[in-house]
Design a protein around this motif. Structure first.
Motif, mmCIF file in Angstrom:
data_model
loop_
_atom_site.group_PDB
_atom_site.id
_atom_site.type_symbol
_atom_site.label_atom_id
_atom_site.label_comp_id
_atom_site.label_asym_id
_atom_site.label_seq_id
_atom_site.Cartn_x
_atom_site.Cartn_y
_atom_site.Cartn_z
ATOM 1 N N THR B 98 0.829 -1.207 0.000
ATOM 2 C CA THR B 98 0.000 0.000 0.000
ATOM 3 C C THR B 98 0.866 1.261 0.000
ATOM 4 O O THR B 98 0.629 2.194 -0.777
ATOM 5 N N VAL B 99 1.859 1.267 0.885
ATOM 6 C CA VAL B 99 2.700 2.458 0.993
ATOM 7 C C VAL B 99 3.429 2.721 -0.326
ATOM 8 O O VAL B 99 3.489 3.862 -0.799
ATOM 9 N N ILE B 100 3.972 1.683 -0.943
ATOM 10 C CA ILE B 100 4.705 1.913 -2.199
ATOM 11 C C ILE B 100 3.768 2.354 -3.323
ATOM 12 O O ILE B 100 4.004 3.377 -3.976
ATOM 13 N N GLY B 130 9.592 3.998 -11.227
ATOM 14 C CA GLY B 130 8.732 3.221 -12.124
ATOM 15 C C GLY B 130 8.886 1.720 -11.900
ATOM 16 O O GLY B 130 7.897 0.990 -11.773
ATOM 17 N N LEU B 131 10.138 1.265 -11.838
ATOM 18 C CA LEU B 131 10.400 -0.160 -11.626
ATOM 19 C C LEU B 131 9.939 -0.608 -10.250
ATOM 20 O O LEU B 131 9.420 -1.716 -10.082
ATOM 21 N N TRP B 132 10.102 0.256 -9.285
ATOM 22 C CA TRP B 132 9.693 -0.023 -7.891
ATOM 23 C C TRP B 132 8.187 -0.287 -7.860
ATOM 24 O O TRP B 132 7.725 -1.263 -7.278
ATOM 25 N N PHE B 133 7.455 0.613 -8.516
ATOM 26 C CA PHE B 133 5.998 0.480 -8.594
ATOM 27 C C PHE B 133 5.633 -0.817 -9.309
ATOM 28 O O PHE B 133 4.811 -1.607 -8.846
ATOM 29 N N TYR B 135 7.414 -3.666 -10.001
ATOM 30 C CA TYR B 135 7.773 -4.918 -9.323
ATOM 31 C C TYR B 135 6.837 -5.184 -8.147
ATOM 32 O O TYR B 135 6.448 -6.316 -7.885
ATOM 33 N N THR B 136 6.506 -4.107 -7.408
ATOM 34 C CA THR B 136 5.624 -4.272 -6.255
ATOM 35 C C THR B 136 4.238 -4.716 -6.707
ATOM 36 O O THR B 136 3.638 -5.635 -6.132
ATOM 37 N N LEU B 137 3.761 -4.078 -7.774
ATOM 38 C CA LEU B 137 2.433 -4.435 -8.309
ATOM 39 C C LEU B 137 2.433 -5.879 -8.815
ATOM 40 O O LEU B 137 1.488 -6.644 -8.539
ATOM 41 N N ALA B 153 9.832 -13.590 -6.020
ATOM 42 C CA ALA B 153 10.830 -13.008 -6.926
ATOM 43 C C ALA B 153 10.591 -11.514 -7.102
ATOM 44 O O ALA B 153 11.520 -10.702 -6.995
ATOM 45 N N PHE B 154 9.339 -11.135 -7.341
ATOM 46 C CA PHE B 154 9.070 -9.715 -7.591
ATOM 47 C C PHE B 154 9.226 -8.868 -6.344
ATOM 48 O O PHE B 154 9.677 -7.719 -6.418
ATOM 49 N N LEU B 155 8.853 -9.426 -5.193
ATOM 50 C CA LEU B 155 9.021 -8.619 -3.992
ATOM 51 C C LEU B 155 10.466 -8.560 -3.519
ATOM 52 O O LEU B 155 10.864 -7.591 -2.872
#
Lengths: 267, 219
Positions: B98-100, B130-133, B135-137, B153-155
Motif C-alpha cells: 500500500t505504501v509503495i 517506475g520499476l519499484w511500482f 515490481y511491487t504491483l 521473486a518480484f518482492l
C-alpha cells in the motif's frame, strides 16, 4: 621654447614646494606586516597591513591601521628629514594587541617603511617590520579571482606546512575563479557542483573586493595572496550591492548544505 | 551440517544488525523533516522548485512514508513468521504494498522529475520509481493468483529497490571518502549506483537459485 622652459621651471618649483609639505604623507599604505621573531613566524603567518595616515598638523599626525580584522587608531609626532618624514606614533593602549609605530614616509616614492613594537609581547605578537606601498583603494567589481593562482596548492600542498590554519580537509580548486560573484547573478546550477572550499572563497571574494579585513585566518591566507586585495575596513556589509547580497545568500545556502551533508550518510 | 547452519545464521544476524543500524540512520534522516517546514535540510538546496504547488506535498509524502518500507525487512524474509504467524506476514505485506503503490513510488517519481544533477539523475530516479511500482504491483498480483514463486521473486526485486535509500547514501559516503568528488558529480553517479547493483544482485541470486532447483540441490 622659452615658454616651455618656463613651464618646466614652475613645475619644478611647485613640486619641490610640495615635497617639503607633510600633507603629502596622507594616504593609504599596504603591504606585509612581517614578524621578525623566528618562533613567532613559525607559529602564525604574516598578514597584510593597511596603515592610513589621515591628518597631519605642524608636527603631529593621526591615522589608523587595519590588520587581521583589527582596526586601531594611532596618533604621533613627525620630523622632516629632507624629503622624508620620520613618524613615531602609538595606539591608544586599551587593546591587548596595541603597540607603537616608528616609520619613515617617502611621499615621492609612495613608500612607508618601519617597525612596530607591541606593548605586551606574546609568543605570536612580537616586533614586526614592514615596507608598504601607497595604494588608492576603490571598490571595483571587475576584479576577478586570478586563474593563474595555483588554488589547489593553497589548501592542499601548503596545508602540510601551515600548522596555524585548519583547512578541515576542504578542497580549493580552480573552480573558484570561474565566476565573478560581484558582477554575475549566480544561479543554482553555477554553484551546486562546487566544493565547499570553493564556495567559501567565492563568497568571501565579494567581501574582499570591498576591502574587508578578514578576521578568519584561512580567508586572510587566501586573499592576502591576491594582488588587488587591500584590507580597508572591518565591516563592509552596508556597501554590498543587491546582486552581491543575492549571491552571498545563494552561496551560503550551498556552503551550509555541504558542511552538513557532503561527507555524511544522510540528508 | 551444523557448521553450515551456524554460518547462515551469522550471515542472517549480520544482515539484521545492518538493517537495524541503517534503519536507525534513515529514521534520523526522516525526522529532520518533522514537523513540516519548506526550508530544512535537503530542501535548502531545492529552493528553485519548492514554489511549485506539487513539489512539497510529493516530497513530504515521500519522506514521511518511505521509512516504514524498511520494517518489512525484519519480518518478510523469515520462514518461521510466514509459517507460524502468517497474519503478521500478510499485515506487513499489505502495509508495504500500500505504501509503495499509493505513496512512496508515485511521490518518488514526481520529485525525481526535478532531481538535482540534471537529466542523468532525473532519468535514474524516475526509472527507479517506475520499476519499484511495477515490481511491487507484479508481486501483489502474483500472490493474489496464488503464485508464491513469482510473488517472492518480484518482492525481492522490489525490496532491493527499497534498500536503495540506504545503498545510495552508503555509496555517496564511500565515494566522497575515497575520491572527494564534486557534490553533483557524486550525486549523478549514486543516482544510478544506488539501485542497479542491488537489482543485479537479486537477479543473480534468483538465477542461481533457479539453477539449483533444476539440478535438485535445494531443499
Amino acid at each position: 621654447m622659452n615658454r616651455c622652459m618656463y613651464c618646466i621651471f614652475v613645475a619644478t618649483l611647485l613640486s619641490s614646494c610640495q615635497k617639503s609639505s607633510p600633507e603629502r604623507m596622507i594616504g593609504t599604505y599596504v603591504g606585509w606586516f612581517k614578524k621578525t621573531d623566528s618562533a613567532a613566524r613559525a607559529a602564525a603567518r604574516d598578514n597584510k597591513i593597511n596603515i592610513t595616515i589621515e591628518a597631519v598638523e605642524r608636527n603631529t599626525m593621526r591615522g589608523r591601521s587595519i590588520v587581521a580584522g583589527n582596526e586601531r587608531p594611532f596618533t604621533g609626532t613627525f620630523t622632516a628629514q629632507g624629503e622624508y618624514f620620520q613618524v613615531n606614533a602609538a595606539e591608544p593602549g586599551d587593546d591587548r594587541y596595541d603597540g607603537s609605530f616608528s616609520f619613515l614616509v617617502k611621499p615621492a616614492e609612495g613608500i612607508l617603511i618601519g617597525s612596530w613594537i607591541p606593548n605586551k609581547p606574546t609568543a605570536t605578537v612580537t616586533r614586526t617590520e614592514y615596507t608598504l606601498n601607497r595604494t588608492e583603494f576603490t571598490y571595483n567589481p571587475d576584479r576577478d579571482l586570478p586563474r593563474s593562482l595555483n588554488w589547489f596548492a593553497l589548501y592542499n600542498e601548503d596545508a602540510s606546512r601551515l600548522h596555524d590554519i585548519d583547512f578541515g580537509g576542504e578542497l580549493l580548486t580552480e573552480d573558484v575563479s570561474r565566476f565573478n560573484a560581484s558582477k554575475v547573478l549566480l544561479k543554482k546550477e553555477d554553484v551546486e557542483n562546487m566544493h565547499k572550499g570553493d564556495l567559501e572563497v567565492l563568497r568571501n571574494s565579494i567581501y574582499a573586493r570591498h576591502g574587508y579585513s578578514f578576521k578568519r585566518r584561512k580567508m586572510r591566507y587566501v586573499f592576502d595572496q591576491i594582488d588587488w586585495y587591500v584590507p580597508v575596513a572591518t565591516d563592509v556589509r552596508d556597501q554590498l550591492t543587491d546582486l552581491e547580497q543575492k549571491n552571498i545568500a545563494l552561496i551560503k545556502r550551498y556552503e551550509e548544505h555541504a558542511a552538513a551533508y557532503y561527507d555524511s550518510f544522510g540528508r | 551440517m551444523t557448521g553450515v547452519y551456524s554460518g547462515i545464521s551469522f550471515l542472517k544476524a549480520g544482515a539484521l544488525l545492518a538493517l537495524v543500524f541503517f534503519s536507525f540512520l534513515m529514521l534520523r534522516i526522516s525526522l529532520q523533516y518533522v514537523p513540516y517546514a519548506p526550508d530544512v535540510a535537503f530542501l535548502r538546496i531545492k529552493q528553485d522548485v519548492v514554489h511549485h504547488s506539487w513539489y512539497l506535498p510529493a516530497f513530504y509524502v515521500h519522506v514521511w512514508t518511505s521509512f516504514f518500507l524498511l520494517l518489512p525487512g525484519f519480518t518478510q524474509f523469515s520462514e518461521k513468521i510466514r509459517s507460524k504467524i502468517p497474519a503478521l506476514h500478510r499485515a506487513m505485506g499489505r502495509l508495504y504494498v500500500t505504501v509503495i503503490l499509493l505513496f512512496a513510488a508515485p511521490s518518488g517519481f514526481v520529485i525525481g522529475l526535478v532531481a538535482n544533477g540534471g537529466l542523468p539523475s532525473r532519468l535514474a530516479f524516475c526509472l527507479l520509481a517506475g520499476l519499484w511500482f511495477l515490481y511491487t504491483l507484479m508481486g501483489l498480483r502474483a500472490i493474489l493468483r496464488g503464485d508464491v514463486a513469482q510473488h517472492r521473486a518480484f518482492l525481492l526485486r522490489s525490496f532491493a529497490l527499497s534498500l536503495s535509500a540506504i545503498t545510495l547514501r552508503a555509496w555517496k559516503w564511500f565515494l566522497v571518502f575515497l575520491l572527494a568528488p564534486r557534490p553533483m558529480d557524486v550525486y549523478m553517479v549514486v543516482a544510478w549506483l544506488g539501485w542497479i547493483p542491488n537489482l543485479l544482485a537479486v537477479e543473480l541470486y534468483l538465477y542461481y537459485e533457479r539453477g539449483k532447483k533444476e539440478t535438485g540441490h535445494i531443499e
